[in-house]
Design a protein around this motif. Structure first.
Motif, PDB file in Angstrom:
ATOM      1  N   ALA A 136      -1.486  -6.484  -0.074  1.00  0.00           N
ATOM      2  CA  ALA A 136      -0.773  -5.235  -0.362  1.00  0.00           C
ATOM      3  C   ALA A 136      -1.657  -4.250  -1.122  1.00  0.00           C
ATOM      4  O   ALA A 136      -1.607  -3.048  -0.885  1.00  0.00           O
ATOM      5  CB  ALA A 136       0.505  -5.528  -1.145  1.00  0.00           C
ATOM      6  N   GLN A 147      -3.115   1.116   2.161  1.00  0.00           N
ATOM      7  CA  GLN A 147      -2.560   2.387   1.713  1.00  0.00           C
ATOM      8  C   GLN A 147      -1.521   2.810   2.744  1.00  0.00           C
ATOM      9  O   GLN A 147      -1.866   3.278   3.827  1.00  0.00           O
ATOM     10  CB  GLN A 147      -3.641   3.449   1.584  1.00  0.00           C
ATOM     11  N   PRO A 148      -0.246   2.619   2.425  1.00  0.00           N
ATOM     12  CA  PRO A 148       0.780   2.911   3.421  1.00  0.00           C
ATOM     13  C   PRO A 148       0.887   4.401   3.714  1.00  0.00           C
ATOM     14  O   PRO A 148       0.579   5.242   2.875  1.00  0.00           O
ATOM     15  CB  PRO A 148       2.061   2.387   2.776  1.00  0.00           C
ATOM     16  N   LEU A 177       4.805  -2.834  -0.818  1.00  0.00           N
ATOM     17  CA  LEU A 177       4.366  -1.513  -0.354  1.00  0.00           C
ATOM     18  C   LEU A 177       5.514  -0.516  -0.239  1.00  0.00           C
ATOM     19  O   LEU A 177       5.303   0.636   0.143  1.00  0.00           O
ATOM     20  CB  LEU A 177       3.675  -1.646   1.009  1.00  0.00           C
TER      21      LEU A 177
END
Length: 106
Positions: free
Chosen positions: A24, A28-29, A55
């Motif tokens: 996680a 970088q979502p 996230l």
């Protein structure tokens, strides 16, 4: 015994929590609220659900060959496809993306 039979008999192996946190931390979502976490070999969906939680992702898609594991994953993930991820499911995943986002990946 075939390779698939060996795999199916191997059973569940929990992904260590430290590894999930590490995964996680390296992602970088997207800011897109429809962003989806894809787990092509989701098992019971435990790891994918935890990474999605870390996230803050609302949508998850899993693929699992075992019917019982897929059923368990459905309680944790937005969508689970019960098929062999290496045998034809890619088209199904692309169709799901098209249906949910309007983006054609094919």
């Amino acid at each position: 015994m075939t390779q698939l039979a060996v795999f199916m008999n191997a059973g569940y192996v929990k992904t260590p929590d430290e590894l999930l946190v590490s995964i996680a931390a390296q992602v970088q979502p997207s800011r897109n609220p429809k962003s989806t976490l894809l787990d092509m070999f989701c098992g019971e969906g435990i790891a994918a659900a935890e990474v999605a939680r870390l996230l803050d992702l609302q949508h998850t898609l899993g693929v699992e060959i075992d019917k019982e594991r897929a059923a368990a994953a459905r309680s944790r993930m937005s969508r689970v496809i019960c098929e062999d991820a290496l045998d034809g499911v890619i088209g199904g995943v692309c169709q799901w993306v098209l249906d949910t986002t309007g983006r054609n990946l094919l």
